[in-house]
Scaffold this motif. Structure first.
Motif, short mmCIF file in Angstrom:
data_model
loop_
_atom_site.label_atom_id
_atom_site.label_comp_id
_atom_site.label_asym_id
_atom_site.label_seq_id
_atom_site.Cartn_x
_atom_site.Cartn_y
_atom_site.Cartn_z
N UNK A 103 0.83 -1.22 0.00
CA UNK A 103 0.00 0.00 0.00
C UNK A 103 0.86 1.26 0.00
N UNK A 156 -4.04 13.49 -6.17
CA UNK A 156 -4.15 12.41 -5.18
C UNK A 156 -5.37 12.58 -4.28
N UNK A 157 -5.73 13.82 -4.06
CA UNK A 157 -6.87 14.10 -3.21
C UNK A 157 -7.89 14.88 -4.02
N UNK A 158 -9.05 14.30 -4.15
CA UNK A 158 -10.04 14.93 -5.00
C UNK A 158 -10.78 16.00 -4.21
N UNK A 159 -10.72 17.19 -4.74
CA UNK A 159 -11.45 18.29 -4.11
C UNK A 159 -12.76 18.41 -4.84
N UNK A 179 -20.41 7.92 7.20
CA UNK A 179 -20.38 6.69 8.01
C UNK A 179 -21.79 6.20 8.34
N UNK A 203 -15.00 4.79 3.21
CA UNK A 203 -13.81 4.06 3.67
C UNK A 203 -13.99 2.55 3.66
N UNK A 234 -14.75 11.50 -3.25
CA UNK A 234 -13.95 10.26 -3.25
C UNK A 234 -14.80 9.08 -3.70
N UNK A 247 -14.48 6.54 -6.90
CA UNK A 247 -14.48 5.08 -6.76
C UNK A 247 -15.51 4.45 -7.70
N UNK A 287 -0.85 0.32 8.03
CA UNK A 287 -1.41 -0.59 7.01
C UNK A 287 -2.05 0.21 5.87
N UNK A 346 -1.65 3.75 4.63
CA UNK A 346 -1.10 5.12 4.61
C UNK A 346 -1.88 6.08 3.71
N UNK A 347 -2.44 5.53 2.62
CA UNK A 347 -3.18 6.38 1.68
C UNK A 347 -4.41 7.01 2.37
N UNK A 348 -5.10 6.16 3.12
CA UNK A 348 -6.30 6.66 3.82
C UNK A 348 -5.91 7.67 4.90
N UNK A 367 -5.32 10.93 3.33
CA UNK A 367 -6.58 11.62 3.03
C UNK A 367 -7.17 12.27 4.28
N UNK A 374 -5.21 15.37 4.85
CA UNK A 374 -5.67 16.35 3.86
C UNK A 374 -6.99 16.98 4.29
N UNK A 433 -10.72 4.76 10.59
CA UNK A 433 -11.04 5.76 9.58
C UNK A 433 -12.54 5.79 9.37
N UNK A 434 -13.04 6.92 8.92
CA UNK A 434 -14.43 7.00 8.50
C UNK A 434 -15.41 7.45 9.55
N UNK A 435 -14.94 8.15 10.57
CA UNK A 435 -15.88 8.68 11.56
C UNK A 435 -15.83 10.20 11.56
#
Lengths: 165, 171
Positions: A32, A42-45, A79, A97, A130, A134, B47, B49-51, B54, B57, B126-128
């Motif tokens: 990863x 890399x980051x979609x605005x 979420x 996520x 994001x 996807x 595990x 890093x990309x998330x 984000x 960011x 992630x995701x909260x």
């Protein structure tokens, strides 16, 4: 006192070197791994349409029209806990996520030609963009982002519903 | 100060709280708790890093070119410092790293809280994205901050996880 400071500085330096060594080594061999320096794409605005010109940005009134026509599937990128508390009526929840845990089930009911509108909380959140990206990567080509998000929708008094799941 | 046999003697007041604070087992338990929290919080970031990038960011605070560097190094800083304070390896230096990290977290959370910007903490999962719990995050980080400051300034011998004997306070 001075020697204490020297010892502490030495220990700190050792730890920093260990951290840097581990960080870059693990990232280098990780499946990863990410690039050292991020690029704009890399980051979609969500306000930056130029990132993916195939993804259309919708404002509140346009989204309301589509909602009344029932011509698209609304997908909530927030979420699950927030989705349960309240979401646009009829919206499906795919938290960004855990996209890959949910997409299989979604694809069973909606094929790639289905128009999809993603949304999250507000203009400030990036989850909807994001999620849109996807979907685009999964060959869904009719993707739109409802830029104002759920908070604005709720504020306007448009139809929402809660969920028990 | 009192005069005993013509000599000045200092009187030390021993309050129960100071007894607890100077107890090596108390300091040891704080190190175990803080270290475990930091190690646990580092794992999902290492595990994914990309998330994590984000998430950084999403804080809207850092220049773009620093985001990936932070996403690569911060989890390992947490892991190394957490391991350090648990295993009593350079505990003072480890607590300085933890203090620095927590200072960064506290500033980031505060700025976002003041500006009303919704963000994903990314602390343990992630995701909260929930702004209502921001003050709890802040309170928790301040508590951890105080704990790490206590560990840094602890003067007694520190208990060690792997040795039966007390080890002298390093640095």
């Amino acid at each position: 006192m001075k020697s204490d400071f020297k010892v502490l500085a030495k220990e700190l330096l050792i730890l920093v070197l260990v951290i840097l060594f581990l960080s870059f080594t693990v990232n280098c061999f990780s499946p990863n791994k990410i690039t050292l320096f991020a690029k704009k794409n890399d980051f979609i605005k969500k306000t930056d349409v130029s990132v993916n010109k195939n993804i259309q940005i919708l404002n509140l009134s346009d989204t309301k029209k589509i909602f009344e026509e029932k011509s698209a599937v609304f997908v909530d990128a927030r979420p699950k806990s927030q989705y349960i508390e309240g979401h646009i009526q009829g919206a499906v929840n795919i938290p960004v996520y855990v996209f890959y845990d949910y997409i299989e089930n979604f694809m069973l009911n909606h094929n790639e030609t289905t128009p999809v509108i993603t949304y999250c909380s507000s203009k400030n959140c990036t989850d909807s963009s994001m999620l849109a990206q996807y979907f685009f990567d999964m060959d869904y080509k009719n993707i739109k982002i409802f830029i104002d998000g759920f908070d604005k929708w709720k504020e306007k008094g448009y139809k929402i519903e809660t969920s028990n799941q | 100060m009192v005069l005993i046999n013509g000599k000045k003697k200092g009187i030390k007041l021993k309050l129960p709280i100071s007894n607890i604070m100077s107890n090596p087992w108390f300091e040891f338990s704080l190190r175990i708790i803080l270290g475990t929290v930091f190690i646990y919080s580092s794992l999902h970031k290492i595990i994914h890093p990309k998330q994590f990038a984000e998430i950084i960011y999403g804080y809207n605070l850092f220049p773009l070119y620093t985001i990936n560097l932070m996403a690569i190094t911060i989890p390992f800083a947490e892991l190394v410092a957490g391991t350090g304070i648990i295993c009593n390896i350079y505990p003072k230096a480890s607590s300085i790293i933890i203090i620095s990290l927590l200072t960064g977290f506290i500033i980031s959370i505060s700025v976002n809280m003041i500006s009303g910007h919704k963000f994903d903490c990314g602390c343990f999962t992630f995701g909260k994205t929930d702004n209502s719990a921001t003050w709890q995050l802040l309170l928790r980080d301040i508590l951890f901050f105080c704990t790490s400051v206590f560990i840094f300034f602890y003067k007694q011998n520190r208990k060690c996880l792997f040795k039966k004997k007390n080890t002298p306070n390093s640095s």
